[in-house]
Write a protein that holds these residues in place. Sequence first.
Motif, PDB file in Angstrom:
ATOM      1  N   SER A 580       0.826  -1.215   0.000  1.00  0.00           N
ATOM      2  CA  SER A 580       0.000   0.000   0.000  1.00  0.00           C
ATOM      3  C   SER A 580       0.856   1.258   0.000  1.00  0.00           C
ATOM      4  N   SER A 581       2.067   1.158   0.540  1.00  0.00           N
ATOM      5  CA  SER A 581       2.979   2.305   0.509  1.00  0.00           C
ATOM      6  C   SER A 581       3.409   2.622  -0.922  1.00  0.00           C
ATOM      7  N   ALA A 582       3.569   1.577  -1.743  1.00  0.00           N
ATOM      8  CA  ALA A 582       3.889   1.801  -3.160  1.00  0.00           C
ATOM      9  C   ALA A 582       2.738   2.516  -3.847  1.00  0.00           C
ATOM     10  N   LEU A 583       1.515   2.099  -3.549  1.00  0.00           N
ATOM     11  CA  LEU A 583       0.328   2.800  -4.051  1.00  0.00           C
ATOM     12  C   LEU A 583       0.352   4.256  -3.612  1.00  0.00           C
ATOM     13  N   ALA A 584       0.730   4.491  -2.358  1.00  0.00           N
ATOM     14  CA  ALA A 584       0.683   5.842  -1.799  1.00  0.00           C
ATOM     15  C   ALA A 584       1.595   6.805  -2.551  1.00  0.00           C
ATOM     16  N   GLU A 585       2.829   6.380  -2.854  1.00  0.00           N
ATOM     17  CA  GLU A 585       3.717   7.299  -3.584  1.00  0.00           C
ATOM     18  C   GLU A 585       3.229   7.501  -5.009  1.00  0.00           C
ATOM     19  N   ARG A 586       2.660   6.458  -5.594  1.00  0.00           N
ATOM     20  CA  ARG A 586       2.115   6.625  -6.937  1.00  0.00           C
ATOM     21  C   ARG A 586       1.018   7.688  -6.956  1.00  0.00           C
ATOM     22  N   LEU A 587       0.150   7.679  -5.950  1.00  0.00           N
ATOM     23  CA  LEU A 587      -0.993   8.594  -5.957  1.00  0.00           C
ATOM     24  C   LEU A 587      -0.668   9.961  -5.369  1.00  0.00           C
ATOM     25  N   TRP A 588       0.317  10.020  -4.480  1.00  0.00           N
ATOM     26  CA  TRP A 588       0.702  11.323  -3.939  1.00  0.00           C
ATOM     27  C   TRP A 588       1.648  12.060  -4.886  1.00  0.00           C
ATOM     28  N   THR A 589       2.680  11.372  -5.335  1.00  0.00           N
ATOM     29  CA  THR A 589       3.736  12.011  -6.120  1.00  0.00           C
ATOM     30  C   THR A 589       3.546  11.814  -7.621  1.00  0.00           C
ATOM     31  N   ASP A 590       3.050  10.626  -8.012  1.00  0.00           N
ATOM     32  CA  ASP A 590       2.944  10.219  -9.416  1.00  0.00           C
ATOM     33  C   ASP A 590       4.248  10.479 -10.169  1.00  0.00           C
ATOM     34  N   PRO A 591       5.355   9.891  -9.707  1.00  0.00           N
ATOM     35  CA  PRO A 591       6.664  10.190 -10.301  1.00  0.00           C
ATOM     36  C   PRO A 591       6.805   9.613 -11.700  1.00  0.00           C
ATOM     37  N   ASP A 592       7.631  10.244 -12.487  1.00  0.00           N
ATOM     38  CA  ASP A 592       7.951   9.720 -13.822  1.00  0.00           C
ATOM     39  C   ASP A 592       9.042   8.653 -13.748  1.00  0.00           C
ATOM     40  N   THR A 593       9.732   8.567 -12.627  1.00  0.00           N
ATOM     41  CA  THR A 593      10.795   7.585 -12.459  1.00  0.00           C
ATOM     42  C   THR A 593      10.217   6.216 -12.109  1.00  0.00           C
ATOM     43  N   THR A 594      11.032   5.180 -12.252  1.00  0.00           N
ATOM     44  CA  THR A 594      10.576   3.818 -12.018  1.00  0.00           C
ATOM     45  C   THR A 594      10.778   3.422 -10.561  1.00  0.00           C
ATOM     46  N   TRP A 595      10.334   2.221 -10.248  1.00  0.00           N
ATOM     47  CA  TRP A 595      10.453   1.700  -8.886  1.00  0.00           C
ATOM     48  C   TRP A 595      11.907   1.565  -8.446  1.00  0.00           C
ATOM     49  N   ARG A 596      12.821   1.349  -9.399  1.00  0.00           N
ATOM     50  CA  ARG A 596      14.227   1.165  -9.034  1.00  0.00           C
ATOM     51  C   ARG A 596      14.779   2.394  -8.324  1.00  0.00           C
ATOM     52  N   VAL A 597      14.365   3.563  -8.766  1.00  0.00           N
ATOM     53  CA  VAL A 597      14.841   4.796  -8.148  1.00  0.00           C
ATOM     54  C   VAL A 597      14.319   4.911  -6.715  1.00  0.00           C
ATOM     55  N   ALA A 598      13.156   4.327  -6.472  1.00  0.00           N
ATOM     56  CA  ALA A 598      12.512   4.441  -5.157  1.00  0.00           C
ATOM     57  C   ALA A 598      12.902   3.326  -4.194  1.00  0.00           C
ATOM     58  N   HIS A 625      19.053  -3.757   3.167  1.00  0.00           N
ATOM     59  CA  HIS A 625      18.803  -2.459   3.800  1.00  0.00           C
ATOM     60  C   HIS A 625      20.110  -1.846   4.282  1.00  0.00           C
ATOM     61  N   HIS A 626      21.087  -2.689   4.602  1.00  0.00           N
ATOM     62  CA  HIS A 626      22.392  -2.205   5.051  1.00  0.00           C
ATOM     63  C   HIS A 626      23.337  -1.921   3.885  1.00  0.00           C
ATOM     64  N   ASN A 627      22.952  -2.344   2.694  1.00  0.00           N
ATOM     65  CA  ASN A 627      23.823  -2.195   1.520  1.00  0.00           C
ATOM     66  C   ASN A 627      22.976  -1.814   0.316  1.00  0.00           C
ATOM     67  N   ASP A 628      22.619  -0.535   0.241  1.00  0.00           N
ATOM     68  CA  ASP A 628      21.746  -0.064  -0.837  1.00  0.00           C
ATOM     69  C   ASP A 628      22.351  -0.354  -2.209  1.00  0.00           C
ATOM     70  N   GLY A 629      21.490  -0.731  -3.130  1.00  0.00           N
ATOM     71  CA  GLY A 629      21.898  -0.844  -4.520  1.00  0.00           C
ATOM     72  C   GLY A 629      22.587  -2.130  -4.905  1.00  0.00           C
ATOM     73  N   TYR A 630      22.687  -3.100  -3.986  1.00  0.00           N
ATOM     74  CA  TYR A 630      23.382  -4.343  -4.298  1.00  0.00           C
ATOM     75  C   TYR A 630      22.432  -5.530  -4.430  1.00  0.00           C
ATOM     76  N   CYS A 631      21.139  -5.293  -4.379  1.00  0.00           N
ATOM     77  CA  CYS A 631      20.185  -6.407  -4.457  1.00  0.00           C
ATOM     78  C   CYS A 631      19.306  -6.354  -5.694  1.00  0.00           C
ATOM     79  N   PHE A 632      19.741  -5.628  -6.709  1.00  0.00           N
ATOM     80  CA  PHE A 632      19.032  -5.660  -7.985  1.00  0.00           C
ATOM     81  C   PHE A 632      19.389  -6.939  -8.733  1.00  0.00           C
ATOM     82  N   LEU A 633      18.435  -7.455  -9.499  1.00  0.00           N
ATOM     83  CA  LEU A 633      18.709  -8.581 -10.385  1.00  0.00           C
ATOM     84  C   LEU A 633      19.420  -8.062 -11.623  1.00  0.00           C
TER      85      LEU A 633
END
Length: 633
Positions: A580-598, A625-633
Amino acid sequence: MAFKFLLLVGLFFVVDGVIAQESVKQSRQESPWAWACRTGRGCVKVAKDSPVEEGDNLDNPTLAGCKLTCNGESTLWPKPRSIISLSKTLISFHPTDIRISRISAPTPKVKSLTNEAIQVLRSVIRKSIPNTQRGRNQTTKETQRPQINIQISIVSGDDRLEMTTDESYNLHVETIFATAATPNSPRSTTSVSITATSFFGARHGIETLSQIMAWDDTLGTMIMLTDVNISDSPAFVHRGLLVDTSRNYVSVPVIKKIIDAMSYDKLNVFHWHLTDTHSFPFVSTREPRLSLYGAYSPAKVYRPEDIKELVHYATVRGVKIVPEFDAPAHVGSGWEWGERAGMGQLALCVNKEPWTTYCVEPPCGILNPVNDNIYSVLSNIYQDMRDLFVSDIFHMGGDEVNFACWNETTEIIDWLKTQGRTEKSKEDFLYLWTYFQNRSLAEVDKAYDNKQPIVLWTSGLTEDGHADKYLDKNRYIIQIWTTGTDESIAQLYRQGFKLIMSNYDAWYFDCGYGQWVGDGPNNWCAPYIGWQKVYENSPRKLIVNFNETFNSRQILGGEAAIWSEQVDSTTIEGKLWPRSSALAERLWTDPDTTWRVAEHRFNHHRERLVQRGIQADALQPEWCHHNDGYCFL
């Protein structure tokens, strides 16, 4: 690197004073780890004695400090639409250092709501402090403690959240450090100013303020950004969750936790699907037999005092509760008393088998539109809801009407004949459905003494491009539950209807679990919908994909739905959050960026939800959470 780390920590302690120093003294053994803000990654766990990599920044080397200062949006969720500035420096404080210096509000009611919202802020801060650390004595003399002075200014006296409510706010934080320590002066003074047109905007500003604060495990104290300047407002006016409490009962304390979590996400509509064929838990003062016959048990009901309490609880947290009374289908349990009371059949085909012929899931049931007594009962239900709920819209449901039952009911066929309808065709039953809708709408208008907007689900009345034949676009808002590529969305949009998006292929949170009416591995709307797909589902883009020009006055926003066939009080939180938090940013901010940025902020926000008592599902191993950016496929 070790020398650089100690120097930076020393600077941090000079700013933050005695609390941080004492917490380190009380630590049994100093951790060998620190967190570097790494360019292109985020916060990364590093050994204090390891070589410094190019692009690493160790200005705030604790995990909490790094998270608050590393990214351009800090740890804010949903991301504000306009961040003017966020500092990279921090101060430490204790919750008792927070003072409310002034609340400027035009009415006593708005001032009272604001004071309650401040108490929620204090509660949220307390929740972030580990139990072992709460209530610890502070050794700094009271006169030398930092001061955090909050001023809140609200222009409007509105205490009802409506679709026209201005939810914008401005948050300004400025910290001044003492140039020389004296026994009678604070080491720093932080001024917090929240200005908003409405209480609801101010409440959002208070929530944002809570998110620039955090508990620092290493330092053993609260920390916050020293300087902030944010001007923020939502992209969509309707940002909601639908919760079904008929298939399975959801307790009042759990509903409160759902509303808590909504407030942390700036979601503003709790769409309450109160009744269905399975049970009737709503205690109607005027029609008490409905819950007497229809509730699962006397303990599994919502009494008037429960609802009034929830409505106020939600208002303080910036949420309005919109009741839905679904009709003419999705009724059954609770309506059996009609014949016993000499009122005839109020509902038809209740529990009739085979259920696959008469409804979409067991048990079946549908109202009898040609029994005049049904409208007096509906009138009483609507009046009860008017008395209890504070909402500028009313949801009348209206989906999944199966004509098979009406087609087999002599009373209905005879009535259609009196109307010159003898073919028993789809058009005949649409005529009957429209007759019911118009008569029940008249009872809603009578109950509310106005013509407020009515929400209906997409249904047989809205498909095939003929919605404007049956429904007035100036009265009805259509809630979309079909797929996001359904052509009916474009048809309704072109006809001028206002829309609320809940397309099931992205925003139905009960999808992807085992079949409950058979032995299949998946339910009807599988697969499970991950937060990434939730985040990417933009109502704006859905319209643009139909080669239409986006009009924000027509697309009010959206809702995620949790239908409760496989959900109850014990399981609902994890299915709602953190998606629901993902829904919340979509409806509050409606960013042009993708989920990866968030992703960095989203992963951290999930941790914050858990810290605040929300049983949100885990997203990744904590290592990520302790190592941002290292868990992307």
